[in-house]
Write an enzyme that holds these catalytic residues in place. Structure first.
Site, mmCIF file in Angstrom:
data_model
loop_
_atom_site.group_PDB
_atom_site.id
_atom_site.type_symbol
_atom_site.label_atom_id
_atom_site.label_comp_id
_atom_site.label_asym_id
_atom_site.label_seq_id
_atom_site.Cartn_x
_atom_site.Cartn_y
_atom_site.Cartn_z
ATOM 1 N N HIS A 27 -9.098 -46.064 24.486
ATOM 2 C CA HIS A 27 -9.446 -45.001 23.531
ATOM 3 C C HIS A 27 -8.633 -43.766 23.932
ATOM 4 C CE1 HIS A 27 -12.078 -41.854 21.795
ATOM 5 N NE2 HIS A 27 -12.607 -42.783 21.031
ATOM 6 N N ASP A 46 -13.850 -47.081 31.660
ATOM 7 C CA ASP A 46 -14.455 -46.434 30.494
ATOM 8 C C ASP A 46 -15.488 -47.412 29.940
ATOM 9 O OD1 ASP A 46 -15.174 -45.621 27.961
ATOM 10 O OD2 ASP A 46 -13.125 -45.336 27.229
ATOM 11 N N GLN A 50 -18.275 -48.398 25.433
ATOM 12 C CA GLN A 50 -18.632 -49.487 24.517
ATOM 13 C C GLN A 50 -19.307 -50.646 25.232
ATOM 14 O OE1 GLN A 50 -18.495 -49.293 21.344
ATOM 15 N NE2 GLN A 50 -17.282 -47.428 21.141
ATOM 16 N N LYS A 75 -24.245 -43.532 22.196
ATOM 17 C CA LYS A 75 -23.985 -44.921 21.795
ATOM 18 C C LYS A 75 -25.064 -45.846 22.350
ATOM 19 C CE LYS A 75 -18.954 -44.204 21.965
ATOM 20 N NZ LYS A 75 -18.604 -43.866 20.602
ATOM 21 N N CYS A 112 -9.489 -43.786 17.014
ATOM 22 C CA CYS A 112 -9.039 -43.054 18.211
ATOM 23 C C CYS A 112 -8.358 -43.997 19.194
ATOM 24 C CB CYS A 112 -10.184 -42.311 18.891
ATOM 25 S SG CYS A 112 -10.879 -41.018 17.868
#
Lengths: 419, 162
Positions: free
Chosen positions: A136, A213, A216, A239, A377
């Site tokens: 991202h 990261d 997600q 999220k 993104c």
């Protein structure tokens, strides 16, 4: 909800009572576009259950004061609740200690914290940072800013046509100048689950720390930072059925202690004179100013909620949805699924022949179906797959097979309009 | 389409399928490139001014149906018109797309272009419809490049959807 068990990937049948779960989410009963909402944009932001909304109201109604400051009872209550939220998060990701869990405003700020605190101190001219094509922008741009400032270099791990990282190529990128790896656990644009544990082990064998990261990943699979052995792990509250404005940077205590502060201000100091300031210990060293107290407590409540549902059950149900949706979309001529990795989380990116994703998104919205359209993104992913943008359906544990059917019917309608 | 108020009316779909004045112009006196970095739409507008009249105009690029239909209808509308008439249309189209004029009550010269008025209810799609017009404006002023996101955009004004 176990209609489409994959033959390739045996797993326990999903045991979620989705109807009961949906009743916890007031927004899922609304009709924002005039039609019943079919919310398939969970990778952008998930919805909030009543339990978390109630917790925010209770905090704001009965427990709010500034934290870590006053001796009065209300401040002590707020401080205790804020720190209790940190304990919940520590357990949720299986961090060793609470001081390894730093509250940030979200994944983006968490990565920027690592860049300023770690990168600016330990990465210099000629050093190299390994990133992947699947990142991202929030795990690209901070490192580019650092590279520009320091004269460091970014190396990029390529992907195959399925959207899987080429691990051989990853390993070839290492050399004596490699100082950091930044890798997304799950691709937000394609859904690929990356073999981060294996990648971390390889990097560690060469003395290179790894930032993952997890924006997600945390909502969709059980994350254990000790098992992964990652050095940093970043994710967002919104999220995860929590509020916006709150996120986490997990970091190994030994690394966090060596890092320089990111933001200066109150709460991150032990003493201040105009001659010299002594910084506070971790995690306070990185939490300057009054934090989003309510949002942190709300995130704690969201984690309670998800834990009660069960992350294994959540993962199983979402994979059922993904398998079913993938199977249904494959049957529609003119639909191209982008991202066909063997190991995927509940993200389905697709392109429709002859129809721009923005037209797909607008027409699906007329049927009540909310998907994301655009570059997500993640412009390097779009460039790799030679599309300007995709349409993306992303599932959460509160989605149903009937909603997948509505998506499929919506796509067929788009094709009819454009035929 | 079942819903007559839908943006995707037959005339828009038709212009998307068979865009008018699509392609390059052999000799252009004015041209400009437009792009919308948010969605990746980009198009170029080229035209020939003879005196004050737009004698020829063409566009090409890659975009969503709303942008392409808007560009197609725009070129069909301004061909043969004076520069001043085109500027009036640009302003009126922009006002329609951003909901600043009521096309049913206020006077305008938009004619069939009002089929695109529906974008005013879709803030994220307003820029798709306006991009060709921004680009035409830039071309008429011989500005080399335009963008719906740029502060230097000659048409820049808050669209209420940032």
């Amino acid at each position: 909800m176990s209609a489409s068990q994959s033959a390739l990937k045996p797993r326990p049948a999903s045991a979620l009572d989705v109807a009961r779960i949906r009743a916890d989410f007031p927004i899922l009963g609304l009709k924002p576009s005039g039609k019943p909402l079919i919310y398939l944009d969970n990778a952008a932001s998930s919805q909030m259950p009543q339990q978390v909304i109630d917790r925010l109201v209770r905090y704001q109604t009965t427990q709010h004061a500034n934290i870590h400051r006053a001796v009065h009872t209300l401040s002590e209550i707020a401080t205790a609740e804020y720190e209790e939220a940190r304990r919940k998060i520590t357990r949720f990701i299986n961090a060793r200690e609470e001081r390894e869990v730093i509250f940030t405003s979200g994944t983006t700020e968490a990565i920027n914290l690592a860049m300023h605190g770690y990168g600016r101190r330990f990465i210099g001219a000629g050093d190299e940072i390994v990133l992947t094509t699947l990142e991202h922008h929030s795990n690209i741009v901070p490192w580019q800013m650092l590279a520009e400032e320091k004269g460091a270099k970014i190396r990029v791990v390529p992907v195959n046509d399925a959207g899987e990282l080429l691990i051989d190529e990853y390993e070839k990128l290492f050399n004596a100048r490699t100082k950091l790896v930044g890798v997304t656990h799950v691709s937000n644009a394609l859904g690929t689950v990356n073999p981060v544990k294996q990648m971390i082990a390889f990097a560690h064998a060469r003395g290179v720390p790894v930032l993952v990261d997890g924006a997600q990943a945390v909502p969709h699979l059980k994350v254990d930072v000790q098992d992964l052995d990652c050095d940093f792990y970043a994710f967002s509250g919104h999220k995860l059925c929590g509020p916006t404005g709150i996120g986490i940077l997990y970091g190994k205590a030994a690394l966090l202690e060596r890092m320089q502060p990111f933001k200066g201000g109150g709460d991150m100091i032990l003493s201040v004179t105009f001659e010299k300031t002594t910084y506070n210990v971790i995690p306070q060293k990185f939490e300057a100013g009054t934090p989003p107290i309510a949002a942190a407590i709300g995130l704690g409540a969201a984690i309670d909620y998800l834990s009660a549902v069960g992350m294994d059950a959540i993962a199983a149900h979402e994979l059922d949805l993904l398998d079913y949706a993938t199977d249904q979309l494959k049957r529609i001529p003119g639909v191209r699924i982008i991202g066909t990795a063997r190991d995927k989380a509940a993200v389905l990116s697709f392109a429709l022949d002859g129809v721009h994703p923005h037209d797909v998104g607008t027409l699906l919205n007329q049927d009540g179906v909310a998907v994301r359209t655009g570059h997500h993104c993640a412009q390097p992913v779009m460039q790799r797959f030679k599309v300007p943008a995709t349409s993306r359906a992303s599932f959460a544990f509160y989605n149903t097979m009937a909603e997948v059917d509505a998506l499929v019917a919506g796509i067929r309608n788009v094709q009819k309009v454009f035929s | 389409m079942a819903d007559p108020k839908s943006l995707y009316q037959e005339v828009i779909l038709d212009h998307n399928r068979k865009p008018r004045n699509y392609g390059a112009l052999a000799q252009a006196s004015h041209k400009a490139e437009g792009h919308n970095p948010l969605c990746g739409d980009h198009l170029s507008v080229a035209l020939n001014l003879e005196g004050e009249h737009i004698a020829a105009i063409a566009f090409q690029g890659e975009s969503c149906a709303i942008c392409k239909a808007s560009a197609s209808m725009m070129t069909a509308n301004v061909k043969g018109k004076t520069r001043q008439d085109a500027e009036t249309l640009i302003q009126e189209f922009r006002d329609m797309a951003t909901g600043q004029i009521d096309i049913d009550k206020q006077a305008h010269h938009l004619g069939r272009l009002t089929v695109l008025a529906g974008v005013r209810d879709l803030p994220t799609r307003v820029k798709c419809a306006i991009l060709p017009w921004h680009t035409l404006h830039a071309a008429l002023h011989s500005v080399a490049d335009t963008s719906t996101e740029s502060e230097n955009d000659p048409m820049h004004a808050p669209l209420g959807d940032a």
